[in-house]
Design an enzyme around this catalytic site. Structure first.
Site, PDB file in Angstrom:
ATOM      1  N   VAL A  66      11.323 -37.507  10.403  1.00 32.31           N
ATOM      2  CA  VAL A  66      10.609 -36.784  11.465  1.00 32.31           C
ATOM      3  C   VAL A  66      10.913 -37.409  12.833  1.00 32.31           C
ATOM      4  O   VAL A  66      11.205 -36.714  13.808  1.00 32.31           O
ATOM      5  CB  VAL A  66       9.078 -36.797  11.223  1.00 32.31           C
ATOM      6  CG1 VAL A  66       8.330 -36.180  12.395  1.00 32.31           C
ATOM      7  CG2 VAL A  66       8.723 -36.089   9.929  1.00 32.31           C
ATOM      8  N   ARG A  98      16.901 -39.196   3.663  1.00 32.53           N
ATOM      9  CA  ARG A  98      16.914 -37.914   4.376  1.00 32.53           C
ATOM     10  C   ARG A  98      16.805 -38.174   5.870  1.00 32.53           C
ATOM     11  O   ARG A  98      16.629 -39.299   6.290  1.00 32.53           O
ATOM     12  CB  ARG A  98      15.703 -37.092   3.943  1.00 32.53           C
ATOM     13  CG  ARG A  98      14.420 -37.926   4.074  1.00 32.53           C
ATOM     14  CD  ARG A  98      13.164 -37.124   3.986  1.00 32.53           C
ATOM     15  NE  ARG A  98      12.004 -37.952   3.770  1.00 32.53           N
ATOM     16  CZ  ARG A  98      11.323 -38.598   4.697  1.00 32.53           C
ATOM     17  NH1 ARG A  98      11.714 -38.539   5.964  1.00 32.53           N
ATOM     18  NH2 ARG A  98      10.268 -39.329   4.413  1.00 32.53           N
ATOM     19  N   LYS A 150       0.464 -49.885  -6.204  1.00 35.03           N
ATOM     20  CA  LYS A 150       1.319 -48.816  -5.681  1.00 35.03           C
ATOM     21  C   LYS A 150       1.907 -47.974  -6.803  1.00 35.03           C
ATOM     22  O   LYS A 150       2.350 -48.503  -7.823  1.00 35.03           O
ATOM     23  CB  LYS A 150       2.471 -49.421  -4.867  1.00 35.03           C
ATOM     24  CG  LYS A 150       2.043 -50.019  -3.544  1.00 35.03           C
ATOM     25  CD  LYS A 150       3.278 -50.378  -2.736  1.00 35.03           C
ATOM     26  CE  LYS A 150       2.979 -50.432  -1.258  1.00 35.03           C
ATOM     27  NZ  LYS A 150       4.222 -50.629  -0.465  1.00 35.03           N
TER      28      LYS A 150
END
Lengths: 79, 446
Positions: free
Chosen positions: B292, B289, B155
């Site tokens: 969606v 944040r 990753k």
């Protein structure tokens, strides 16, 4: 003199990734089928292939600029 | 308060709505391609910020700050994507004397670096997937892999949101994948740092919504299950996670709150976890944040997450306490993208010739577009989010199926038919499914 056209609308990139060497430079030779640029469409990157072989004489669009479908991307002097 | 909405599409409109409801003014921004867009029309004022390519407009910090200044805004809401998790942007907003509607820049930075985020989670007593510190060369990686075991993932430290991840099935592949992953991370994120993490087979994606104000209040707003994915991108999201044991639900939610408290979080955030079939769960990442898929949480709790973001930014306390946040029914969201599922999900920009949206009880549609408008090639492919609420999961799914049957999209391809098929799928209806479910059954294959 032939021109290579954009096959889709989007954002035009001359390099495979930011800061990398451009796929082709003005004055260099390209052969048919060679990847010469990327067009980003909705965050998807699509390779633009040369439809003709020859020498790249001029780029008609700047890196990172908007490109429309069918717009001329570069001029190639046919071999 | 006067808020510059530094985003586009449905989330820009979502923020404009929240501003108006709170009695605040909303200033939209737009690129060349977005002149005349719906969120621009519905805002109180609008500022042009540059040419269509995102790098020259929505990602252009100078242009966005100039728009904030010109409009007289006193706060900036970054939405999601674009500059939302850019700590430097948050710093510059603050340096310009404006309020950044989000967490402090140090927190964005800490959670944005996935290796640092893992360390931080461990400090907070939140379980993490067994993995390594950043690895440099092949020898280093081989040592780490011997402890972690295969299969594993390489990753990118600067990755996130499903990007910058490469699987390694066995030891023989490791060196090759490592080199590719490092080069790719350097090219994509400008930082070639990578680490190794054990792959957790058949895991579900469970994420917890958190809210934190500047007065020491940190709450969770329950979880979402986002396991229906294609190439690590979410397609369908639900709240609550189906079939989750109540004790485990509480444990995971508490872990998220613990992490948010530990990092001094402020605003709305999401802590993502992997949940293994045996009930073990691991911290994956924190998104600093609005998400969606935030509406599914809103419709099952009645908490308006964007309104809370605005309150927090104004220095007020949360309007809700933990005990006042209760689950009511179930919700499902599908992402309607301008993509052609029959053609490898190729994006299809174009003119929205027809855009008939569904309605009825429990149906919510968040979209930044209207019929006749152009879906431009410059930004992501999302046309709309369809969110359906029901007294239980079965009713939410039934309403979503009906809503999809009412929907008419012409002019561009969409993922609507795929969603209609998935929402009728016996395995998904029975639930739960894991994150590789869609790909393993061949649907949504590239």
């Amino acid at each position: 003199m032939a021109t290579i056209k954009a096959t889709m609308p989007g954002v035009f990139y001359r390099c495979p990734s930011p800061g990398a060497e451009p796929y082709v430079a003005e004055g260099s030779d390209v052969s048919e089928g060679q990847t010469i640029a990327l067009i980003e469409v909705m965050k998807t990157f699509n390779e633009v292939k040369a439809e003709v072989s020859g020498t790249v004489t001029k780029f008609l669009i700047a890196d990172g600029d908007e490109v429309s479908m069918g717009q001329d991307i570069m001029e190639v002097d046919g071999a | 308060m006067k808020v510059l909405v530094a985003n586009r599409g449905e989330i820009a409109l979502r923020i404009v709505r929240a501003c108006h409801e709170a009695g605040a003014e909303a200033v939209a921004v737009y690129s060349d391609a977005d002149a005349g867009a719906r969120w621009v029309e519905l805002a109180d004022a609008a500022e042009h910020i540059g040419p269509s390519p995102a790098a020259k407009s929505y990602l252009n910090v100078d242009a966005v700050l100039a728009a904030a200044k010109a409009s007289g805004a006193d706060a900036v809401h970054p939405g999601y994507g674009f500059l939302a998790e850019n700590a430097e942007f948050a710093r510059r907003v603050a340096a310009a004397g404006l309020t950044f509607i989000g967490p402090p820049p140090e927190v964005i930075e800490k959670m944005g670096d996935k290796a640092v985020a893992r360390r931080t989670a461990r400090e907070a007593g939140v379980p993490i997937v067994p993995g390594s510190d950043p690895v440099s060369g092949a020898a280093d990686a081989e040592r780490a892999a011997a402890e972690i075991g295969f299969p594993l993932l390489v990753k990118a430290s600067a990755g996130g949101g499903g990007r910058g991840i490469r699987p390694v099935a066995g030891a023989s592949e490791l060196a090759g994948v490592l080199a590719t992953a490092q080069a790719e991370a350097a090219a994509t994120f400008g930082d070639g740092t990578v680490y190794l993490e054990r792959a957790v087979p058949e895991a579900r994606h469970i994420e917890v919504q958190v809210l934190a104000d500047g007065h020491g209040n940190v709450v969770h707003v329950f979880e979402r299950d986002c396991s229906v994915q294609r190439r690590r991108q979410k397609l369908i999201e639900e709240a609550p996670a189906p079939g989750l044991d109540p004790a485990l639900r509480t444990e995971i939610a508490d872990a998220a709150v613990r992490l948010a408290r530990h990092v001094g979080y402020r605003g709305a955030g999401t802590v993502e976890f992997l949940l293994a079939p045996d009930g073990t769960y691991y911290f994956m990442e924190m998104n600093t944040r609005i998400q969606v898929e935030h509406p599914v949480t809103e419709v099952v709790t009645g908490v308006d997450l964007v309104a809370e973001q605005l309150r927090i930014a104004e220095g007020e306390s949360l309007s809700v306490s933990q005990s006042g946040i209760v689950l009511d029914g179930a919700a499902v969201e599908v992402r309607l993208n301008a993509e052609d599922p029959d053609n490898g999900f190729a994006p299809t920009p174009g003119q929205l010739e027809r855009f008939d949206l569904p309605g009825g009880p429990g149906v919510r549609v968040d979209s930044g577009f209207a019929a006749g408008q152009r879906i431009s090639p410059f930004y992501d492919s999302m046309l709309a989010k369809l969110i359906c609420w029901g007294a239980d999961r079965e009713q939410a799914f039934a309403r979503a199926r009906q809503a999809l049957a009412e929907l008419r999209i012409e002019g561009v391809s969409s993922t609507a038919e795929l969603h209609a098929r998935l929402l009728a799928d016996p395995e998904l209806c029975e639930g739960p499914v894991h994150t590789r479910w869609l790909e393993e059954r061949g649907d949504g294959a590239p």
